[in-house]
Design an enzyme around this catalytic site. Structure first.
Site, PDB file in Angstrom:
ATOM      1  N   GLY A   1      40.914  31.489  41.831  1.00 13.59           N
ATOM      2  CA  GLY A   1      41.863  30.743  41.117  1.00 13.59           C
ATOM      3  C   GLY A   1      42.595  29.996  41.998  1.00 13.59           C
TER       4      GLY A   1
ATOM      5  N   MET B   1      42.055  32.764  36.096  1.00 10.39           N
ATOM      6  CA  MET B   1      42.023  34.208  35.504  1.00 10.39           C
ATOM      7  C   MET B   1      42.521  35.248  36.548  1.00 10.39           C
ATOM      8  SD  MET B   1      38.478  34.345  33.160  1.00 10.39           S
ATOM      9  CE  MET B   1      37.557  33.201  33.988  1.00 10.39           C
TER      10      MET B   1
ATOM     11  N   ILE C   1      38.574  32.613  39.260  1.00  7.17           N
ATOM     12  CA  ILE C   1      38.795  33.907  39.087  1.00  7.17           C
ATOM     13  C   ILE C   1      39.694  34.522  40.455  1.00  7.17           C
ATOM     14  CG2 ILE C   1      38.198  36.326  38.782  1.00  7.17           C
ATOM     15  CD1 ILE C   1      35.720  34.917  37.361  1.00  7.17           C
ATOM     16  N   CYS C   2      40.782  35.173  40.485  1.00  2.62           N
ATOM     17  CA  CYS C   2      41.569  35.787  41.331  1.00  2.62           C
ATOM     18  C   CYS C   2      41.811  34.897  42.410  1.00  2.62           C
ATOM     19  CB  CYS C   2      40.958  36.917  41.909  1.00  2.62           C
ATOM     20  SG  CYS C   2      41.722  38.220  43.076  1.00  2.62           S
ATOM     21  N   GLN C   3      41.113  35.239  43.673  1.00  2.26           N
ATOM     22  CA  GLN C   3      41.507  34.272  44.905  1.00  2.26           C
ATOM     23  C   GLN C   3      40.778  32.801  44.718  1.00  2.26           C
ATOM     24  OE1 GLN C   3      39.181  35.472  48.487  1.00  2.26           O
ATOM     25  NE2 GLN C   3      40.909  34.683  49.779  1.00  2.26           N
TER      26      GLN C   3
END
Lengths: 397, 353
Positions: free
Chosen positions: B150, B170, B146-148
């Site tokens: 990712g 994501m 998720i986010c960073q």
């Protein structure tokens, strides 16, 4: 006359009055140290004249209490100047008597007695007391010359600031930034020069840290003012956009019937205008300048604090960071070594399966009786041996 | 006719109602006890310095053999994916038969100031992956990032493709130079080296303030005006307070990791250029050859869609699925629609592979 025109007239009048007052003081300051015939009396007379003309300008249209207060202030200024007259005159009269052998308290007392008599006879005579000696005049001339060098830029900047204040109130955001820059530039050209000069003396190291911290603080405040001006500008744009949005709704026949609806409209428009301004490179640069200047100040602030910590026998941030760095490097090394040891253990275990160690037979036991049947393993306390062939150590049967 | 037609009586009624809600709501606030997030039952299976690897306890039979490791960002706590009953991606995935693990990065303090991206990616993530592989006797596991997190897992998958079976990203930033994200624009002129020198670890509050300044009117004003309307609704109020707790419970970021992430990723956009170096090795997204499921939020103001959606152009995998999910950066996990749709889509995609 509508409200906007009234406000504009008021700002213009106020700006012009301030400019005239500043100009008067400026020309008075400029004359200090320039005239060969200068003396304390003429300085006092010019100050009195400047104060009167300023008061007349400000109080011209005043009525009632403001006018009375203004007059009282002018009178108290006059009184102060008369005291200055009295003081210099006393020194002029007492000095020769002290030279002649009279004790100075007695000389002062005699002068004061004489003055008291003259005050009783003519209360205004002491106000017309004479000038000081040539040496003191020369010193005053030098002192006021230096004061002019330090003070004149400030007077000029205050005069120029009046115009910027008026422009800022009229909605020109650049005026606010120019006004801030005016004062920071004046600071740099006067007091700032001394702060930038190399420090001297026993405390020079600490002094230099202190001055660098102060300089970085000045830079961060200047950057903050510019950034705040830009944020204010965003608010002004948002208000204009709101007015346009309301007009558009009026043209479309739409209605806003509750304060909540108006508030939500404001938030939507303000957020949109903010995004438009904030996504420009100019805004990003202003913000970055502010953040970078604050970080720069923070670094210098820490350096200063560490001087205090050292004096108080406390560990400093720099020392702790150094320790943490060593700790990090040691932890990393330990993890690396653990991995290597685990890898070596695996390799050793694999090697034992692949290349088992040859079985060593005791010499008192006949080789035939000591041979281990193929497929069976023998156990030695604490270790499990893999099944071996019959060949004893040394290859003998 | 002028559009503002606010009837004084209506305005007064609205003001009275607002104040009534506010006053009565003070009672609700006073009755609130401490708010917890991350309610699903889990156990710590590994500790590595301050990093903890959690394994969620499933209440239903596991239908998927390959476990999923959730890797969150360093910013904020990871329990946003497990906010509360009824708004928990973790619970939804557990109910769909997935075996879940999660990395909790903890709260770095000054002693962690020197941790680098290599330490996080080739260190902590790799050791967590190895621990899960060993527990399950598997060569490869699934990763949901998720986010960073990712961005980290893209780097990890590029360097260790032999350990990753399927990769889910994501709301993950990939192209950091797109112009429709304020963070991308603001990061460019910052002096990151000076910031790290001044702060050491970058304070969570400092980063929070930056995020709030992306939408100051909505996040600092409108949100708190709106709370008055839900003060009498205990369930809604608790949800709001949980979100508040999660938003402002921000760990500091280790200075060196932050330095490299901001300079290499945000300022120089090295990820898609194939120039990120970790532990002496270069990250090349073309080495990401396992199946990838890339989900981005259509109204994301933190990671704009344009930053995320073109991942398929950069990875080497020939099985890339891209999903545009309606919602914001956080809404993609906590909205009602996300509870109904996101977890089933994710589970189905993993099941097919």
């Amino acid at each position: 006359m509508n409200y906007n025109e009234q406000m504009q007239r008021l700002f213009r009048s106020w700006t012009e009055t301030q400019q005239k007052a500043a100009q008067q003081w400026l020309s008075t300051a400029q004359e200090f140290g320039e005239s060969e015939a200068w003396n304390v009396q003429s300085w006092i007379d010019r100050w009195r004249q400047g104060a009167r003309s300023t008061a007349e300008g400000i109080l011209k249209n005043a009525r009632g209490a403001p006018k009375d207060v203004g007059k009282k202030l002018l009178e108290s200024s006059d009184t102060y100047l008369h005291f200055m007259d009295f003081f210099f005159d006393a020194m002029k009269n007492a000095a020769p008597k002290v030279d002649g052998g009279t004790a100075w308290p007695e000389a002062i007392r005699q002068y004061a007695d004489g003055l008291l008599k003259s005050v009783r006879v003519d209360p205004t005579a002491w106000m017309r007391a004479g000038s000081v000696g040539d040496d003191v005049a020369e010193l005053w001339k030098l002192f006021l010359g230096q004061l002019k060098f330090l003070g004149q830029p400030w007077l000029e900047s205050m005069r120029e600031a009046q115009g910027h204040v008026g422009e800022a109130m009229g909605g020109d955001r650049r005026a606010a930034i120019q006004m801030v820059n005016l004062f920071t530039d004046t600071f740099q050209s006067t007091v700032g020069k001394f702060l930038s000069a190399p420090a001297i003396g026993y405390a020079r190291e600490y002094q230099e840290k202190l001055t660098k911290t102060f300089e970085s603080w000045m830079d961060s405040r200047s950057a903050e003012a510019a950034f705040q001006a830009e944020l204010t500008n965003t608010g002004v744009h948002a208000l204009e956009a709101l007015a346009r949005a309301i007009q558009a709704k009026t043209d479309a026949g739409e209605k806003i019937t509750s304060p909540k609806a108006l508030f939500n409209l404001w938030v939507e428009i303000a957020e949109r205008e903010y995004f438009r301004v904030a996504s420009s490179e100019g805004f990003a640069r202003l913000q970055a300048t502010y953040v970078n200047a604050t970080m720069h100040y923070r670094i210098h602030e820490r350096v200063l604090f560490e001087e205090v910590y050292k004096a108080c026998h406390l560990p400093t941030r720099t020392e702790l960071d150094d320790g943490y760095r060593h700790l990090y490097e040691v932890r990393k090394e330990v993890k690396k070594l653990k991995l290597e040891v685990a890898s070596l253990r695996r390799e050793m275990a694999e090697a034992k399966y692949a290349y088992p160690a040859p079985r060593t037979e005791p010499t008192s036991v006949p080789p035939a009786a000591a041979a281990t049947p193929a497929g069976k393993t023998s156990r030695v306390a604490g270790r499990k041996k893999i099944a071996t062939d019959k060949t004893p150590a040394g290859g003998k049967e | 006719m002028y559009s503002i037609q606010i009837d004084p009586e209506t305005a007064l009624k609205e003001a009275v109602a607002f104040n009534r809600n506010l006053l009565m709501g003070l009672d609700s606030i006073a009755k609130m006890t401490d708010i917890e997030v991350g309610f699903s039952e889990k156990e710590a299976v590994m500790r590595d310095d301050d990093v903890i690897l959690y394994h969620y306890k499933a209440k239903k039979k596991k239908l998927h053999e390959t476990p999923v490791l959730i890797v969150y960002a360093l910013v904020n706590r990871p329990f946003m994916v497990d906010l509360e009953p009824g708004r928990s991606m973790v619970q939804n995935l557990l109910d769909l038969g997935l075996d879940l693990y999660l990395i909790d990065w903890g709260y770095p303090d000054r002693a962690e100031r020197h941790l680098t991206l290599d330490d996080y990616i080739n260190g902590y993530i790799d050791r967590c992956v190895d621990a899960i592989r060993e527990r399950h006797g598997l060569d490869k596991i699934n990763i949901a990032s998720i986010c960073q997190g990712g961005a980290f897992c893209l780097c990890y998958s590029s360097l260790h493709p032999e350990k990753v079976k399927n990769l889910v990203t994501m709301v993950t930033p990939v192209d950091f130079h797109v112009k429709d994200g304020l963070l991308n624009i603001w990061a460019q002129p910052l002096d990151i080296d000076m910031m790290v020198e001044a702060f050491g670890n970058i304070p969570g509050d400092f980063m929070n303030f930056g995020f709030l300044m992306l939408k100051p009117w909505q996040l600092l004003v409108q949100k708190y005006v709106g709370i008055v309307n839900i003060l009498d609704d205990t369930a809604n109020l608790q949800s709001f307070l949980r979100m508040e707790k999660w938003i402002f419970d921000s760990p500091d970021q280790a200075g060196e990791a932050y330095r490299q992430f901001l300079k290499d990723f945000y300022q120089q956009n090295k990820l898609i250029k194939g120039e990120v170096e970790l532990g002496g090795r270069t990250v090349n997204l073309k080495d990401v050859t396992m199946p990838v499921f890339n989900i981005y939020a259509t109204e994301d103001h933190l990671v704009p869609p344009s930053s995320s959606k073109n991942l398929f152009k950069y990875v080497g995998s020939d099985d890339v699925t891209t999903l545009a999910f309606p919602g914001g950066h956080i809404g993609i996990y906590v909205s009602g629609r996300a509870q109904r749709e996101l977890a089933p889509k994710l589970a189905q995609w993993l099941k097919e592979r």
